[in-house]
Design an enzyme around this catalytic site. Structure first.
Site, PDB file in Angstrom:
ATOM      1  CB  SER A   1      -0.823   0.185   1.558  1.00 33.00           C
ATOM      2  OG  SER A   1      -1.662   0.904   1.051  1.00 33.00           O
ATOM      3  N   GLY A   2       0.433   2.342  -0.985  1.00 30.83           N
ATOM      4  CA  GLY A   2       1.166   3.056  -0.808  1.00 30.83           C
ATOM      5  C   GLY A   2       2.320   3.049  -2.004  1.00 30.83           C
TER       6      GLY A   2
ATOM      7  CB  THR B   1      -3.729   4.341  -7.224  1.00 28.35           C
ATOM      8  OG1 THR B   1      -3.573   3.074  -6.175  1.00 28.35           O
ATOM      9  CG2 THR B   1      -4.594   4.246  -8.614  1.00 28.35           C
TER      10      THR B   1
ATOM     11  CG  ASN C   1      -1.259   5.488  -0.668  1.00 28.20           C
ATOM     12  OD1 ASN C   1      -1.613   7.166  -0.893  1.00 28.20           O
ATOM     13  ND2 ASN C   1      -1.861   5.206  -1.629  1.00 28.20           N
TER      14      ASN C   1
ATOM     15  CB  SER D   1      -4.628   3.810   0.791  1.00 29.10           C
ATOM     16  OG  SER D   1      -4.800   3.047  -0.233  1.00 29.10           O
ATOM     17  CB  SER D   2      -6.765   1.396  -4.319  1.00 31.36           C
ATOM     18  OG  SER D   2      -6.106   2.484  -5.222  1.00 31.36           O
TER      19      SER D   2
ATOM     20  N   GLY E   1      -2.796  -2.914  -2.222  1.00 29.12           N
ATOM     21  CA  GLY E   1      -1.371  -3.782  -1.454  1.00 29.12           C
ATOM     22  C   GLY E   1      -1.385  -4.387   0.117  1.00 29.12           C
TER      23      GLY E   1
ATOM     24  CD  GLU F   1      -4.060  -2.030   3.723  1.00 33.00           C
ATOM     25  OE1 GLU F   1      -4.137  -0.713   3.140  1.00 33.00           O
ATOM     26  OE2 GLU F   1      -5.723  -2.407   4.122  1.00 33.00           O
TER      27      GLU F   1
HETATM   28  N1  ADP Z   1       5.196   8.302 -10.090  1.00 31.82           N
HETATM   29  C1  ADP Z   1       4.926   9.219  -8.644  1.00 31.82           C
HETATM   30  N2  ADP Z   1       5.217  10.790  -8.688  1.00 31.82           N
HETATM   31  C2  ADP Z   1       5.257  11.127  -7.850  1.00 31.82           C
HETATM   32  N3  ADP Z   1       4.378  10.089  -7.187  1.00 31.82           N
HETATM   33  C3  ADP Z   1       3.831   9.671  -6.956  1.00 31.82           C
HETATM   34  C4  ADP Z   1       4.375   8.367  -8.018  1.00 31.82           C
HETATM   35  N4  ADP Z   1       4.102   7.094  -7.314  1.00 31.82           N
HETATM   36  C5  ADP Z   1       3.637   7.253  -6.090  1.00 31.82           C
HETATM   37  N5  ADP Z   1       3.204   8.527  -6.104  1.00 31.82           N
HETATM   38  C6  ADP Z   1       2.567   9.008  -4.259  1.00 31.82           C
HETATM   39  O1  ADP Z   1       2.352   8.190  -4.254  1.00 31.82           O
HETATM   40  C7  ADP Z   1       0.816   8.005  -2.769  1.00 31.82           C
HETATM   41  C8  ADP Z   1       0.145   6.924  -3.359  1.00 31.82           C
HETATM   42  O2  ADP Z   1       0.507   6.367  -4.757  1.00 31.82           O
HETATM   43  P1  ADP Z   1      -0.357   5.202  -5.008  1.00 31.82           P
HETATM   44  O3  ADP Z   1      -0.367   4.877  -6.067  1.00 31.82           O
HETATM   45  O4  ADP Z   1      -2.184   6.218  -4.540  1.00 31.82           O
HETATM   46  O5  ADP Z   1       0.164   3.642  -4.288  1.00 31.82           O
HETATM   47  P2  ADP Z   1      -0.864   2.581  -4.053  1.00 31.82           P
HETATM   48  O6  ADP Z   1      -1.402   2.399  -5.422  1.00 31.82           O
HETATM   49  O7  ADP Z   1       0.049   1.043  -4.843  1.00 31.82           O
HETATM   50  O8  ADP Z   1      -1.282   2.037  -2.812  1.00 31.82           O
HETATM   51  C9  ADP Z   1       0.564   9.278  -4.521  1.00 31.82           C
HETATM   52  O9  ADP Z   1      -0.892   9.477  -4.128  1.00 31.82           O
HETATM   53  C10 ADP Z   1       1.325  10.015  -4.696  1.00 31.82           C
HETATM   54  O10 ADP Z   1       1.296  10.638  -4.135  1.00 31.82           O
HETATM   55 MG    MG Z   2      -3.502   1.606  -4.637  1.00 27.56          MG
END
Ligand code: ADP
Ligand code: MG
Length: 1046
Positions: free
Chosen positions: A129-130, A134, A179, A182-183, A406, A408
């Protein structure tokens, strides 16, 4: 090696060099930090080296690194300028390894592989997670939105695909400790492409929404975004209508985490995005209204409080919340109230209402809120799917994007974490199966020399969770379903009993002393592939049962809100048959997902979280090392290193590249394996670049394949040109032959037609000629059938010729065209008419003078024509009025004769009557008489009445003799004169004196009276030259030259 082979080989080598050069060239100094592909890492078994490389690159903002075709992505926690349009363009259509690693490169490669091989793919994005899953999936979607072909229709689909994201995120994402976005549901999205690569549709599968969040949030976490967005961003009117206040703290469901406001989240602007997105994915006004009505009623529901009455049963005393829920969902207040405080019990034949205790009522209320939200979420996904659906049934290929919650670990982990982590175990299992396990097994079955790479297979954990009868899920379900007093603790005991000895499971009771300290009594701990997680067993049964009392359901069925009615249909299988438990449903849906994925070609993005604090630039070695380990990246690298980047069945490989070798093109006669051998020999693959398995060829480095592919692309164009040329030639030839045939046919017809015409013409000609001949032969017979046409022709012909040959002047009158016998008479008449006509025209054209002249001339002619030799010469000489002007005549003479009117005067030579001496005199004709004048003297007057006659010779001299009557001897005798204007003078004389008849042309000699009674003679003859002399006989001899007749 044949020429072609050499060419291909050269182009391959060249291409390889080019790729290497490009890689070099495209690397800026920054890009050269570390290595771009772990496969090139030297101590490739060293985790430290791996981590060093990752860290080095991370600190240069190089968040992407490859392991072969797998992309490792480290969350930068800051905006990087690498996702712009220019970057997308750079990565479009470029070979994977030619540019620095990027999520776009992966997306592009997947897309192009799908295009060229026409098969389905999926991109598995994993990480805890985070870690950035996404975000990665959004980047991929954005890349496709920009790079795929675009038309108005496709843009429509594209916009919906893109905008489905913010909507789903608003309803399904929440701030957690891990996060901020977070989804809280799993998402698998299919993007469908037509054969031209246009994105034509999509479909979303959602997995297990974390509904418990609606009613409860841990400290530091929030409810789903949409609640805050509505309260913060909702328009005044809307809020009023929904009965909401713009203040999150007023709502029990929003305050538990104690962080309604988060600095990195802008609920207001997100609200606007969602509103806009909803309209684009075809939500009608009323649907949107109803949707927000539901969201608001969930908030109001949370504010309903219960109090115990005298008997300890729950009663509602917060009418405000109740009022709004009832209004917004269109359910009578009474019904709602009863539904929340009572439950229906079936007793034999009747239904009895049993009141709830306060706790029970709260529980029922929360269950209702969760059910409403959860079902509405599913409705939302379906609604989006409707708008993304592609109605066209033609064949599509798809790229699936799996972005699922993810792994967590929280301080307090519950049922949801258990499900989420189980899901991650399953995905890890899938990853292992598709990469490590199947890959190594494949080498084995293909008979490729291979030293197995050991890896941790998490199958054991999966089985611990899902095994039939013994697995945790089975035990949980059993506890949920069994009659009697089942509680979370009995469930825990059951687990201790059944799986107590499992190496990946422990509880407070089972643990050793040291571990026990870290466990509460109600906890159990699983050793997941990604680490230990301690779950608190409290709530497991409830959440798994997901009980919604029947009364609650029935209340909802009465709603006037269309969405709610749709979500709570009357036809729902009634509660007698137990629905599947939540965890079983989840397990099944994961099994379905695995099936969906297994049918596609897999690509991986492994997301890594650099630190727990969401901090940019902070690389926590321990945390990252841990993720590298459990994500199996080291094993993956080892397999990649030792293994082969690309493999294909001989048949497929041969089919694709056979055009590169003359022996295999267009058809290979032998087996596919032999064909491939022949092909790669021809292409000059080096022995260490490939291996030949039982059914497949294995190619070690991507660059070998890319070079082959590039050669194929070049060759394909050449082939296409050749085929095109052949086809065009064929078409042209066909066209030519058709034209030729047509031409022959037309020619034949034409010739026939001409021949028939010619025959007709000849037949006609024969008839005409025959007729003509017959006409000719009978031309002299009276007109009859046989000659009528001929004669007509003759007439016409004569007349036409005549018309063209008419005499031009009167003088040519004798040149008249000789007529054919039948036209003799006509010709005669015509000639007469024509000549008369001509004469008439001539005469009309004459002037008065000319007419007078001609009259004189005709007079002359009548007198002399054919009589006197020199007459013809006179014809062309114009007669003048006089030869001597009056003023040249002596005035005395004039005085004497003027009264007689002088008519004509001419100089003459007078020969004396005696001796014939010539003397120059004037001869003047008046009205009365002719005078011979010498200067002022009138030598002789001859009255016309006494002019007896005039004689001239027939020869060419100019002598004239005027004979006078001589009764008077005093009178002079006849006059012998010579006049140059003889004819003129004589004609004038004959007119003036009216003496035509007395002018005589004589031959030989002329007798004349010298004086009365005395005669003289003039003899005329022709001689050599003109001479006048007195002959011996006393005659005047006039010799004149003979004139040649014209
Ligand atoms: N490629 C990226 N560039 C900039 N910030 C990112 C990037 N990937 C993730 N982040 C930051 O990390 C946070 C969490 O990412 P997210 O994709 O929501 O995580 P996950 O879906 O894996 O839980 C996002 O809200 C963003 O702020
Ligand atoms: Mg996500």
């Amino acid at each position: 090696m044949t020429h072609m082979a050499l060419e291909v080989k050269e182009s391959l080598d060249e291409r390889c060099n080019q790729i290497l050069k490009n890689m070099e060239a495209s690397l800026t100094a920054r890009d050269r930090v570390g290595i771009q592909d772990f496969v090139l890492l030297d101590p490739y078994t060293s985790e430290t080296a791996f981590l060093d490389n990752l860290r080095k690159r991370f600190h240069e903002n190089l968040i992407y690194t490859y392991i072969g075709t797998l992309l490792v992505s480290v969350n930068p926690y800051k905006e990087l300028d690498i996702y712009n349009k220019k970057q997308m363009d750079t990565y479009m259509g470029v070979n994977f390894f030619e540019l620095p690693p990027h999520i776009y490169a992966l997306a592009d490669n997947v897309f192009r592989t799908m295009q060229s091989e026409s098969n389905n793919h999926f991109i598995l994005i994993s990480g805890e997670s985070g870690a950035g899953k996404t975000e990665a999936s959004k980047k991929i979607l954005q890349f496709y939105a920009v790079s795929c072909p675009s038309t108005k229709l496709l843009n429509n689909v594209r916009d919906r695909l893109l905008l489905s994201n913010p909507v789903l995120e608003a309803f399904g994402n929440a701030k957690t400790l891990k996060n901020n976005n977070s989804s809280r549901f799993g998402k698998y999205m299919d993007i469908q492409f037509d054969h031209q690569g246009g994105a034509v549709g999509g479909h979303i599968l959602s997995y297990l929404l974390e509904k418990s969040r609606v009613v409860h949030q841990n400290h530091g976490e929030r409810n789903f975004h949409i609640f805050y967005q509505l309260v913060e961003g909702g328009e005044e009117d809307l809020l009023r209508w929904l009965g909401l206040e713009r203040n999150c703290t007023k709502y029990n469901f929003l305050v538990q985490g104690g962080c309604a406001k988060v600095s990195s989240i802008n609920d207001k602007s997100d609200w606007k995005t969602v509103r806009k997105a909803l309209s684009i994915i075809e939500f009608s006004e009323s649907e949107t209204e109803q949707l927000f009505g539901i969201i608001a009623s969930v908030l109001h529901l949370g504010n309903i409080k219960f109090e115990a009455n005298g008997q300890g049963y729950a009663t509602v005393n917060n009418n405000q919340g109740m009022h709004w829920v009832s209004k917004l969902l269109g359910i009578p207040n009474q019904v709602l109230q009863q539904g929340l405080t009572h439950r229906k019990i079936e007793a034999k034949t009747e239904e009895v209402l049993s009141p709830f205790s306060v706790d029970h009522a709260v529980y029922a209320r929360d269950a209702l809120a969760k059910a409403i939200y959860g079902r509405t979420f599913n409705w939302l996904v379906n609604k989006i799917n409707e708008s993304l659906a592609n109605k066209d049934s033609s064949r599509k290929t798809v790229i699936g994007l799996l972005d699922i919650y993810g792994f967590e670990v929280f301080n307090l982990n519950s049922f949801e974490q258990f499900c989420i982590n189980y899901c991650n175990e399953k995905l890890q299992q899938l990853f292992i199966q598709l990469t490590l396990k199947s890959e190594q097994e494949e080498y084995e079955t293909e008979g490729i020399e291979w030293e197995p790479v050991p890896y941790f297979n998490n199958k054991i954990i999966c089985e611990l969770v899902e095994e039939k009868f013994r697995g945790i899920i089975s035990l949980l379900d059993e506890e949920c379903l069994r009659p009697g007093e089942a509680t979370d603790l009995t469930f825990l005991e059951k687990m201790e009993e059944e799986i107590g000895g499992h190496p990946h499971f422990t509880t407070h009771k089972l643990a050793d002393k040291k571990t026990r300290k870290t466990l509460e009594r109600g906890d159990f701990r699983l050793l997941h592939y990604a680490g230990e997680v301690t779950y608190c067993v409290v709530g497991f049964l409830d959440k798994n049962n997901d009980l919604l009392y029947r009364s609650g359901k029935e209340v909802m069925q009465q709603s006037k809100n269309a969405i709610i009615r749709h979500c709570f249909p009357f036809t729902e299988p009634d509660s007698k048959r137990r629905p599947e438990t939540v965890v079983t449903q989840f397990k099944n849906s994961l099994a379905d997902l695995a099936e969906i994925l297994m049918a596609k070609e897999a690509w991986y993005v492994r997301c890594i979280k650099p630190n727990e604090a969401k901090q940019p630039g902070h690389f926590d070695d321990v945390l990252v090392r841990h993720q590298v380990k459990y994500l199996g990246l080291m094993e993956h690298l080892r397999v990649r290193r030792a293994g082969f980047a690309y493999r294909r069945k001989y048949e497929i490989f041969l089919q694709r590249y056979k055009a590169l070798c003359p022996e295999t093109w267009p058809n290979w006669k032998g087996t596919a394996a032999e064909g491939v051998q022949c092909l790669i020999k021809h292409l000059g693959f080096k022995p260490d670049e490939y291996k030949l398995g039982r059914t497949k060829i294995f190619i070690r480095h991507p660059r070998t394949l890319f070079a082959t592919e590039d050669a194929f692309q070049v060759c394909k164009h050449k082939l296409a040109t050749r085929i095109q040329a052949k086809y065009k030639g064929h078409r042209v030839k066909e066209g030519y032959l058709r034209q030729k045939e047509a031409a022959t046919k037309i020619e034949n017809c034409w010739r026939g037609l001409m021949a028939r015409k010619e025959r007709e013409r000849r037949a006609w000609a024969v008839k005409v000629i025959k007729k003509f001949i017959k006409g000719f032969m009978t031309r002299n017979q009276p007109a009859c059938v046989d000659n009528s046409e001929y004669l007509t022709y003759v007439r016409l012909n004569y007349l036409t010729r005549l018309k063209e040959n008419l005499p031009k002047t009167v003088l040519e009158k004798d040149s008249w065209l000789t007529p054919p016998p039948i036209m003799t008479e006509v010709s005669h008449l015509l000639k007469a008419i024509y000549i008369r006509c001509m004469v008439r025209r001539y005469i009309r054209g004459l002037s008065v003078q000319r007419k007078a002249q001609l009259l004189l001339k005709s007079l002359t002619s009548s007198m002399f024509k054919g009589k006197k030799e020199n007459y013809p010469f006179s014809v062309s000489r114009t007669f003048l009025d006089t030869r001597i002007a009056l003023e040249n005549i002596n005035t005395r003479v004039l005085q004497m004769i003027r009264h007689e009117h002088i008519k004509y005067s001419v100089p003459v030579v007078k020969y004396d009557r005696n001796g014939f001496r010539p003397r120059l005199r004037l001869l003047i004709f008046t009205q009365e008489a002719a005078y011979l004048v010498e200067e002022a003297k009138i030598k002789q007057r001859i009255d016309y009445s006494s002019l007896k006659g005039v004689s001239v010779s027939n020869l060419s001299d100019n002598f004239l003799i005027l004979h006078v009557t001589c009764d008077d001897s005093k009178q002079k005798g006849d006059l012998v004169l010579q006049c140059d204007h003889l004819f003129e003078a004589l004609t004038k004389l004959s007119v003036i004196a009216d003496k035509q008849n007395c002018i005589k042309v004589v031959q030989g000699s002329v007798r004349f009276d010298i004086q009365p009674g005395r005669e003289g003679f003039i003899d005329f003859k022709s001689g050599q030259e003109f001479m006048v002399y007195r002959a011996k006989n006393g005659h005047l001899m006039v010799e004149s030259t003979r004139t040649k007749t014209r």
